[in-house]
Enzyme design. Sequence first.
Site, PDB file in Angstrom:
ATOM      1  N   ASP A  71       0.834  -1.204   0.000  1.00 17.74           N
ATOM      2  CA  ASP A  71       0.000   0.000   0.000  1.00 17.74           C
ATOM      3  C   ASP A  71       0.871   1.257   0.000  1.00 17.74           C
ATOM      4  O   ASP A  71       2.057   1.210   0.321  1.00 17.74           O
ATOM      5  CB  ASP A  71      -0.934   0.008   1.219  1.00 17.74           C
ATOM      6  CG  ASP A  71      -0.198  -0.020   2.549  1.00 17.74           C
ATOM      7  OD1 ASP A  71       0.840  -0.713   2.642  1.00 17.74           O
ATOM      8  OD2 ASP A  71      -0.631   0.657   3.496  1.00 17.74           O
ATOM      9  N   GLU A 128       0.222  -1.398   5.551  1.00 18.68           N
ATOM     10  CA  GLU A 128       1.353  -0.988   6.411  1.00 18.68           C
ATOM     11  C   GLU A 128       1.198   0.450   6.850  1.00 18.68           C
ATOM     12  O   GLU A 128       1.442   0.799   8.002  1.00 18.68           O
ATOM     13  CB  GLU A 128       2.675  -1.158   5.652  1.00 18.68           C
ATOM     14  CG  GLU A 128       3.919  -0.962   6.520  1.00 18.68           C
ATOM     15  CD  GLU A 128       4.450   0.470   6.544  1.00 18.68           C
ATOM     16  OE1 GLU A 128       5.329   0.750   7.374  1.00 18.68           O
ATOM     17  OE2 GLU A 128       3.986   1.322   5.772  1.00 18.68           O
TER      18      GLU A 128
HETATM   19 ZN    ZN Z   1       6.932   2.155   3.715  1.00 15.74          ZN
END
Ligand code: ZN
Length: 362
Positions: A71, A128
């Site tokens: 992401d 993340e």
């Molecule tokens: Zn990163």
Amino acid sequence: MEVTDILLDLVSIPSVSPMSNAPVIEYARRHLAGWKVKLYPYRDAAGVEKINLVATTKPGVAELAFVCHTDTVPHDRAWTEAVRPVIRGGKLYGRGSCDVKGFLACVLAAVAKVEAEKPLAIVLTADEEVGCVGAKFLARKKVLRAKHMVIGEPTGLRPVSAGKGYALAEIIVRGKEAHSAFPARGRSAIYDAARVVTMLERVAKKLEARKNRAFDPPFTTLNVGLIHGGTAKNIVAGECRITVEWRPVPGQRGDWTAELIREALDGLRVDATLDVKRVDPAFEPSATRNLATMMESISGRRATTVSFGTEAAHLSGLTSEVIVFGPGDMTVAHKSGEFVPVKALNECVEYLVELIQLADSG
Ligand SMILES: [Zn+2]
């Protein structure tokens, strides 16, 4: 395929955290012919499907695992190159080029160049940027065991062997509303909040006194990032909220700062509560330094530490030694005009190939 071609493709696939990362996973999968691929999907809080991928060349403990999140942070609409990447002046521009699709492109290019004898693994995570959700999910499920693990983040191709943790909290200060012409009938939550902020500055000073010289700055930092209180100019404020974060150095409990704040609040005689929303552990240095030393000699750069959070703190339980490593500079990530130098991409591919070969002979 050239690493730059892979990266141009990857940046062209939008994967801002709220979107599904399935298209990125699908793209990576096409580069992993012959690998055994396992998918670990889940639905995020909004019901959007997110996919974690674990690919291995052989069963059993992986000699070397590469980890990369899929992401990206959002981008300004006016920045048209965000998902229409370009190469200009030796730099590849686009959202995620640096954080962290650049490393993913390097991994995919590197594994295509070597016929590895020993078991390798590639782990791709979701979400993340919104709290290492995918990594925590994989750590809970103990999806693999690896001797050495390299987690991609832009570190300027320096191996990183430790990192600070992250904690976020809100302090809610309560007063009593009154007409501002009669302040004595109320109690200003904003005045009380000002006392709390001054107290937080003292806590920050206390944290500064506990040095960990491996870091820059060499202590747990604290920041009051937001303050929001009151409803109108002629009302004595009834409530004020203070958002505070801190980044604990390894070796220090993440909730120690919270204890300091609570103690100090008790001494202030204001009506305030501390609501700790998140405590992510620090990335503690591994017991061994084999991988860090290997990467130091391959890259010719000394291992260092970082002050931003990474998935290493969550995934270290799956491996004997973990480092964070990747092309690009974190200071150009998370903003318009994000880029990664093409030279760094090519160097990274060479280093990863060398590391795979070393893992093979070791
Ligand atoms: Zn990163």
